[in-house]
Design an enzyme around this catalytic site. Structure first.
Site, PDB file in Angstrom:
ATOM      1  N   GLU A  93       0.787  -1.588   0.055  1.00 51.32           N
ATOM      2  CA  GLU A  93       0.118   0.324  -0.171  1.00 51.32           C
ATOM      3  C   GLU A  93       0.778   1.052  -0.441  1.00 51.32           C
ATOM      4  OE1 GLU A  93      -3.282   0.086  -0.353  1.00 51.32           O
ATOM      5  OE2 GLU A  93      -3.076   2.339  -0.918  1.00 51.32           O
ATOM      6  N   GLU A 100       1.409   6.228  -7.587  1.00 51.42           N
ATOM      7  CA  GLU A 100       0.314   7.021  -7.764  1.00 51.42           C
ATOM      8  C   GLU A 100       0.515   8.875  -7.427  1.00 51.42           C
ATOM      9  OE1 GLU A 100      -3.455   5.003  -5.806  1.00 51.42           O
ATOM     10  OE2 GLU A 100      -2.757   6.771  -4.796  1.00 51.42           O
TER      11      GLU A 100
HETATM   12  N1  LIG Z   1      -3.504   9.950 -15.586  1.00 50.31           N
HETATM   13  C1  LIG Z   1      -4.425   9.715 -15.724  1.00 50.31           C
HETATM   14  N2  LIG Z   1      -4.386   9.030 -16.400  1.00 50.31           N
HETATM   15  C2  LIG Z   1      -5.512   7.431 -16.945  1.00 50.31           C
HETATM   16  N3  LIG Z   1      -6.302   6.572 -16.185  1.00 50.31           N
HETATM   17  C3  LIG Z   1      -5.879   7.788 -14.630  1.00 50.31           C
HETATM   18  C4  LIG Z   1      -4.599   8.698 -14.285  1.00 50.31           C
HETATM   19  N4  LIG Z   1      -4.690   8.709 -12.960  1.00 50.31           N
HETATM   20  C5  LIG Z   1      -5.833   7.357 -12.378  1.00 50.31           C
HETATM   21  N5  LIG Z   1      -6.104   6.520 -13.356  1.00 50.31           N
HETATM   22  C6  LIG Z   1      -7.370   5.524 -13.283  1.00 50.31           C
HETATM   23  O1  LIG Z   1      -8.541   6.143 -12.278  1.00 50.31           O
HETATM   24  C7  LIG Z   1      -8.106   5.157 -11.272  1.00 50.31           C
HETATM   25  C8  LIG Z   1      -8.046   5.756  -9.618  1.00 50.31           C
HETATM   26  O2  LIG Z   1      -6.636   6.256  -9.713  1.00 50.31           O
HETATM   27  P1  LIG Z   1      -6.200   7.501  -8.141  1.00 50.31           P
HETATM   28  O3  LIG Z   1      -5.874   8.125  -8.332  1.00 50.31           O
HETATM   29  O4  LIG Z   1      -7.594   8.223  -7.819  1.00 50.31           O
HETATM   30  O5  LIG Z   1      -6.273   6.340  -7.411  1.00 50.31           O
HETATM   31  P2  LIG Z   1      -6.452   6.067  -5.886  1.00 50.31           P
HETATM   32  O6  LIG Z   1      -8.032   5.751  -6.074  1.00 50.31           O
HETATM   33  O7  LIG Z   1      -6.250   7.217  -5.080  1.00 50.31           O
HETATM   34  O8  LIG Z   1      -6.466   4.790  -5.865  1.00 50.31           O
HETATM   35  P3  LIG Z   1      -6.187   3.919  -4.712  1.00 50.31           P
HETATM   36  O9  LIG Z   1      -7.499   3.309  -3.545  1.00 50.31           O
HETATM   37  O10 LIG Z   1      -5.214   2.092  -4.959  1.00 50.31           O
HETATM   38  O11 LIG Z   1      -4.496   4.261  -3.538  1.00 50.31           O
HETATM   39  C9  LIG Z   1      -6.602   4.447 -11.455  1.00 50.31           C
HETATM   40  O12 LIG Z   1      -6.615   2.876 -11.148  1.00 50.31           O
HETATM   41  C10 LIG Z   1      -6.322   4.680 -13.007  1.00 50.31           C
HETATM   42  O13 LIG Z   1      -6.986   3.961 -13.523  1.00 50.31           O
END
Ligand SMILES: Nc1ncnc2c1ncn2[C@@H]1O[C@H](COP(=O)(O)OP(=O)(O)OP(=O)(O)O)[C@@H](O)[C@H]1O
Length: 149
Positions: A93, A100
């Site tokens: 994690e 990220e």
């Molecule tokens: N720049 C980007 N281009 C394309 N898809 C993206 C991008 N950023 C995020 N995504 C998509 O959105 C999803 C969620 O991204 P986000 O950055 O919100 O992660 P998160 O929800 O915080 O993830 P986690 O729950 O694992 O911490 C990613 O898994 C990806 O599929």
């Protein structure tokens, strides 16, 4: 979609990347001793705890599993496996959060197929370890037999 990086952080990083010599001296200033390194590492854990809901959930489950292990008196070896399994999920994690942040630093809020693959795979690694740890934890603790029966 959450963007973990603010603009001021990106600017500072870009500046230091453009000046390799200053980057080395900055690195020395940033972590002058091993205690500072620990402090920065701990800051990463705290940051992840504060910003990532999944990390808080995994921490709570890890504490629950470890205290259950103590309560039902599992062997030291099983306790060690349990602790390592919980740690693995939390480590992944932390790495997921780092990936990220690097992706957001690189592409910002632009949609990019590579960014999607990187984030999805990092999240997938956490998912796989979490599923494995649930089966492992259940097997080791045998909570159902001890508590229910
Ligand atoms: N720049 C980007 N281009 C394309 N898809 C993206 C991008 N950023 C995020 N995504 C998509 O959105 C999803 C969620 O991204 P986000 O950055 O919100 O992660 P998160 O929800 O915080 O993830 P986690 O729950 O694992 O911490 C990613 O898994 C990806 O599929």
């Amino acid at each position: 979609m959450t963007n973990l990086i603010d603009k001021s952080t990106v600017f500072t990083h870009t500046e230091s990347v453009n000046k390799p010599s200053s980057r080395i001296s900055q690195a020395w200033k940033v972590a002058p001793n091993v205690f500072s390194s620990f402090r920065f590492a701990w800051a990463g854990v705290i940051y992840t705890f504060k910003t990532q809901r999944n990390f808080r959930i995994h921490t709570a489950i890890a504490l629950l599993a470890l205290s259950s292990g103590l309560i039902v008196h599992v062997t030291m070896v099983k306790m060690a496996i349990l602790a390592l399994t919980c740690a693995l999920v939390m480590i992944l994690e932390l790495l997921n959060t780092a990936i990220e942040a690097v992706v957001d630093l690189t592409v910002g809020t632009q949609y990019h197929q590579g960014a999607k693959i990187a984030k999805d795979c990092a999240a997938g690694a956490v998912l796989v370890s979490a599923i494995a740890s649930v089966f492992q934890g259940k097997r080791i603790l045998k909570i159902y037999e001890k508590v229910v029966w």
